[in-house]
Design an enzyme around this catalytic site. Structure first.
Site, PDB file in Angstrom:
ATOM      1  N   LYS A 139       0.814  -1.223   0.000  1.00 48.90           N
ATOM      2  CA  LYS A 139       0.000   0.000   0.000  1.00 48.90           C
ATOM      3  C   LYS A 139       0.845   1.269   0.000  1.00 48.90           C
ATOM      4  O   LYS A 139       0.509   2.247  -0.672  1.00 48.90           O
ATOM      5  CB  LYS A 139      -0.966   0.005   1.177  1.00 48.90           C
ATOM      6  CG  LYS A 139      -0.319   0.061   2.552  1.00 48.90           C
ATOM      7  CD  LYS A 139      -1.357   0.041   3.651  1.00 48.90           C
ATOM      8  CE  LYS A 139      -0.724   0.090   5.025  1.00 48.90           C
ATOM      9  NZ  LYS A 139       0.000   1.339   5.287  1.00 48.90           N
ATOM     10  N   THR A 140       1.948   1.275   0.777  1.00 50.54           N
ATOM     11  CA  THR A 140       2.799   2.473   0.813  1.00 50.54           C
ATOM     12  C   THR A 140       3.412   2.726  -0.557  1.00 50.54           C
ATOM     13  O   THR A 140       3.534   3.872  -0.999  1.00 50.54           O
ATOM     14  CB  THR A 140       3.905   2.314   1.878  1.00 50.54           C
ATOM     15  OG1 THR A 140       3.303   1.995   3.133  1.00 50.54           O
ATOM     16  CG2 THR A 140       4.703   3.599   2.016  1.00 50.54           C
ATOM     17  N   ASP A 159      -3.523   7.347   4.937  1.00 51.08           N
ATOM     18  CA  ASP A 159      -3.039   5.987   5.160  1.00 51.08           C
ATOM     19  C   ASP A 159      -3.676   5.400   6.426  1.00 51.08           C
ATOM     20  O   ASP A 159      -4.122   6.147   7.302  1.00 51.08           O
ATOM     21  CB  ASP A 159      -1.515   6.009   5.299  1.00 51.08           C
ATOM     22  CG  ASP A 159      -0.898   4.626   5.171  1.00 51.08           C
ATOM     23  OD1 ASP A 159      -1.611   3.691   4.770  1.00 51.08           O
ATOM     24  OD2 ASP A 159       0.306   4.492   5.469  1.00 51.08           O
ATOM     25  N   GLU A 160      -3.713   4.075   6.526  1.00 50.47           N
ATOM     26  CA  GLU A 160      -4.267   3.370   7.705  1.00 50.47           C
ATOM     27  C   GLU A 160      -5.658   3.909   8.059  1.00 50.47           C
ATOM     28  O   GLU A 160      -5.969   4.193   9.216  1.00 50.47           O
ATOM     29  CB  GLU A 160      -3.322   3.506   8.908  1.00 50.47           C
ATOM     30  CG  GLU A 160      -1.914   2.984   8.673  1.00 50.47           C
ATOM     31  CD  GLU A 160      -1.830   1.465   8.596  1.00 50.47           C
ATOM     32  OE1 GLU A 160      -2.890   0.814   8.649  1.00 50.47           O
ATOM     33  OE2 GLU A 160      -0.719   0.942   8.474  1.00 50.47           O
ATOM     34  N   GLN A 203      -7.716  -5.288   9.417  1.00 50.40           N
ATOM     35  CA  GLN A 203      -6.635  -4.962  10.341  1.00 50.40           C
ATOM     36  C   GLN A 203      -7.015  -3.818  11.282  1.00 50.40           C
ATOM     37  O   GLN A 203      -6.150  -3.141  11.835  1.00 50.40           O
ATOM     38  CB  GLN A 203      -5.358  -4.611   9.568  1.00 50.40           C
ATOM     39  CG  GLN A 203      -4.797  -5.764   8.760  1.00 50.40           C
ATOM     40  CD  GLN A 203      -3.454  -5.445   8.137  1.00 50.40           C
ATOM     41  OE1 GLN A 203      -2.431  -5.349   8.820  1.00 50.40           O
ATOM     42  NE2 GLN A 203      -3.445  -5.279   6.832  1.00 50.40           N
ATOM     43  N   ARG A 229       1.831 -11.568   9.883  1.00 51.66           N
ATOM     44  CA  ARG A 229       3.190 -11.054  10.133  1.00 51.66           C
ATOM     45  C   ARG A 229       4.233 -12.068   9.655  1.00 51.66           C
ATOM     46  O   ARG A 229       5.399 -11.727   9.478  1.00 51.66           O
ATOM     47  CB  ARG A 229       3.425 -10.807  11.622  1.00 51.66           C
ATOM     48  CG  ARG A 229       2.547  -9.781  12.338  1.00 51.66           C
ATOM     49  CD  ARG A 229       2.414  -8.493  11.605  1.00 51.66           C
ATOM     50  NE  ARG A 229       1.240  -8.511  10.754  1.00 51.66           N
ATOM     51  CZ  ARG A 229       0.997  -7.646   9.785  1.00 51.66           C
ATOM     52  NH1 ARG A 229       1.877  -6.695   9.527  1.00 51.66           N
ATOM     53  NH2 ARG A 229      -0.098  -7.718   9.047  1.00 51.66           N
TER      54      ARG A 229
END
Length: 737
Positions: A32-33, A218-219, A249, A603
């Site tokens: 995403k970044t 973002d987020e 998330q 993770r």
């Protein structure tokens, strides 16, 4: 080759779609970044001034990394792109315009300690009993209200005739008045006051709408209601708002995050484009399949399924151990095996758990094995404030000559014994050549103490009473009596914050440690216990390097990745937590716990091991919890063959469980009653594909697909507000509209 040719089709589509509202549902590890960075570069290539581009993140670290990556990708103009956190953005705006709200532009920003000092004064002014309403509890109530943009007046009106709620509203009102008198804002106010400024001053809002024609957030799943309102106002004119996030998330409800900001994005912006990033670049397919199967049990989510071009990878390992000690030994042994065989370094391993208190056993085993480790999001178990406090009390009971221990706890919890009194006691001890504690015992003889001497006496009487019980009662009972007599636990319970709950869990873990010591020692004594703790807690000799095993809670792990992940304590009551199963909104809380599990699973890059214990000591009592429902939600084909029976095995209880566990037996049983439910398949359905239907929880929707099974019909419905769901007809009870 263009820099955009390195993107996958969905990433590229998200980068090139620049006009109008855009929701990018970015699954874990989907880059995403990378999309945000390339999107900024593309906007600038299309002639958009960097001055008109804004990217908002949640942490200064994330903002710094994004700014650096933009600089690396774009030759010129990147410095003019506004990349900042919500709070730093609002500070910059308020420093210029807060005068319109009656504050001076030199306003102070209060941290937690400053807030607590103000709240202490508020309680004095309003005669609020801080034994009933702790300062931290009042602060958390006010913070939640600000997250939801609820003013003191609105809180007061909503309280109605509820005296307690009106009291809270009164404290909120006085707290805000005190901040205004001090020309100060707390962190929540930074967002709230910026929203207020924009609503009261349309010309200022329009100026910033012109400035930030292209917004990226973002987020987005972590935003609260106030942050959502701020973003909506800024994007109100040009509507070029791109939000990136993953509803799967969303794990920060306790911090005020509102998952419905992302779930209902298309309702607020009906013309929004939705792009799903489902290709994962981090994990093996088996790990992703496991994550997909667990999270699909949540109703409140948007449909997506992670996949990867990486290898299929090893099956997921699940280990059911006899107890928590063997659980820790197994994990530490597995890490040692990898390092010894040169398969990995220590830094490739992370141990994740639900609560900070669970770190204690792992820390002890790592120290004993000589393995370097680093605790993320917390301090060494024995260095935590509450643990040091209780140990200092026990040291004082065991050895009154330990002046450091005595000084630490003589006013904990507060007894009104100040520094002046302690200095006089110290002077007296020095003059007569006696210990500090002995001087406290003689407080009546110390000149100049006055009424302070009377405050010291209850402390020394408590210590002497506990000393008198040494050898006559167990160390566990002695510690519990200490906690009861001092009011230490009650004070934390009254505080009612997440931090206080965590500290109580740590105290329970210390009691479990004491109980374990008493069970294993031939002749358990308080001196012996304190000696064992001192030896285990001495980690100063650990080599400082970057090559260490990482220990952290699942919440702290978000955004990180490791080749080897161990998720420990996969038991009902531990994960999902007892609190989530018994809270005010158990369904919502359970879904958040499942999202937390999804975060933990994703993770892992190479291998994932999930562990549970048949018995675990909690608050000094041996508990027998069932294997976590999250383990049961993993299909057999993704687990190692030897684990499949373990995960569905009942946990026998050779001893009678504690009373509170028995009281919850019926509740826990409900999670597994589905096996015995009899389903009566309908002869037919009153609706068909394309029909509009209504669900009691999810509202109205359109039937997309109907699949006939042996026992029931499975219906796929696209709900207007809740998204696409798969439901069994006999349970869903859908009504045709």
């Amino acid at each position: 080759m263009s820099i955009y040719d390195t993107l996958n089709p969905e990433q590229k589509e998200a980068v090139l779609h620049t006009e109008g509202p855009l929701l990018i549902l970015a699954g874990a590890g989907s880059g995403k970044t990378r999309v945000l960075i390339h999107r900024i570069a593309w906007l600038m290539e299309q002639g958009v001034s960097p001055w008109n581009i804004m990217a908002i993140t949640f942490t200064n670290k994330a903002a710094g990394e994004m700014r650096q990556r933009v600089n690396n990708l774009v030759a010129q103009g990147a410095d003019s792109v506004w990349v900042a956190t919500f709070h730093s953005t609002c500070v910059r705006i308020l420093r210029r315009y807060i005068g319109h709200l009656g504050f001076d532009t030199t306003f102070s920003i209060y941290d937690t300690d400053d807030q607590k000092a103000v709240m202490k004064d508020v309680c004095k002014r309003l005669n609020i009993d801080t034994k009933i309403y702790k300062e931290r509890y009042l602060m958390s109530v006010i913070s939640r209200a600000k997250d939801e943009l609820i003013s003191p007046l609105e809180m007061e009106l909503a309280a109605g005739i509820d005296w307690q709620k009106k009291r809270l509203a009164e404290a909120y009102k006085e707290y805000q008045a005190q901040l205004r008198r001090n020309n100060a804002l707390d962190f929540d106010d930074l967002i709230v006051k910026t929203v207020e400024l924009f609503q009261n001053c349309p010309e200022i809002l329009e100026a910033y709408q012109e400035r930030f024609r292209y917004l990226m957030v973002d987020e987005y799943q972590d935003t609260n209601t106030a942050q959502f309102k701020l973003i909506s106002l800024l994007a109100g004119k040009y509507r070029n708002l791109c939000v990136v996030g993953d509803d799967d998330q969303s794990i920060y409800k306790f911090r005020g995050a509102n998952i419905y900001n992302i779930l209902n994005f298309e309702q607020v912006f009906p013309d929004a484009r939705v792009i799903k990033l489902e290709q994962n670049y981090r994990s093996t397919q088996n790990i992703l399949n496991t994550a997909n199967e667990v999270i699909r049990n949540n109703y409140g989510r948007k449909e997506k399924r992670l996949w990867t071009e990486n290898e299929e990878g090893n099956p997921i390992a699940f280990r059911l151990l006899p107890n928590a000690f063997e659980e820790a030994e197994l994990i530490i042994g597995d890490i040692s095996h990898h390092v010894r065989n040169r398969e990995a370094d220590y830094q490739d391993h992370a141990i994740l758990y639900r609560t900070n208190a669970q770190s204690r056993l792992f820390e002890e085993k790592l120290i004993m094995a000589g393995i370097p480790y680093k605790l993320i999001g917390g301090v060494n178990f024995y260095a935590r404030r509450e643990i040091k406090d209780i140990l200092a009390y026990l040291k004082t009971v065991d050895n009154g000559r330990d002046e450091v221990a005595v000084r630490r706890v003589i006013n904990v919890p507060k007894r009104g014994i100040g520094a002046t009194t302690l200095n006089r006691v110290g002077d007296y001890a020095g003059a007569y050549g006696i210990g500090f504690y002995e001087a406290l015992v003689r407080a009546d003889e110390i000149p100049g103490l006055g009424r302070s001497g009377g405050k010291i006496r209850p402390f020394t009487e408590l210590i002497e009473a506990l000393r008198g019980k040494l050898g006559k009662t167990s160390l566990v009972d002695l510690t519990k009596e200490l906690l009861e007599a001092t009011g230490y636990s009650k004070e934390l319970e009254a505080e009612g914050t997440e931090e206080a709950k965590g500290r109580l869990e740590n105290i329970d873990e210390l009691i479990s440690k004491i109980a374990a010591y008493e069970e294993s020692a031939k002749e358990p004594t308080l001196s012996g216990f304190l000696e064992e703790v001192a030896l285990v807690a001495d980690i100063d000799s650990l080599e400082e390097s970057s090559n260490y095993v990482i220990l952290m809670t699942l919440h702290s792990a978000k955004g990180l990745e490791f080749p080897y992940i161990y998720m420990a304590g996969m038991e009902e009551g531990i994960f999902p937590s007892y609190m989530s199963l018994n809270g005010e909104n158990p369904e919502e809380d359970l879904e958040e716990e499942r999202r937390l599990c999804y975060v933990g699973i994703t993770r892992a890059k190479r291998e994932l091991m999930l562990t549970a214990a048949r018995q675990r000591m909690i608050r000094g009592q041996t508990m027998y919890n069932a294997v976590s429902r999250f383990i049961r939600e993993i299909p057999d084909e993704y687990l190692e063959k030897g684990n499949r029976r373990e995960r569905t095995a009942d946990n026998p209880s050779p001893q009678k469980p504690a009373a509170w566990a028995q009281s919850k037996e019926s509740f826990r049983a409900k999670a597994y009653e589905q096996k015995s439910i009899t389903v009566n398949k309908a002869s037919g359905l009153e609706y068909t594909v394309g029909d509009r239907v209504r669900h009691i929880k999810f509202g109205d929707g359109t039937v997309l697909e109907i699949t006939e099974g042996k026992k029931d019909y499975e219906v796929k419905v696209d709900f207007d507000t809740a998204g696409v769901k798969r439901l069994f007809a006999s349970f869903a009870k859908l009504k045709k509209l």
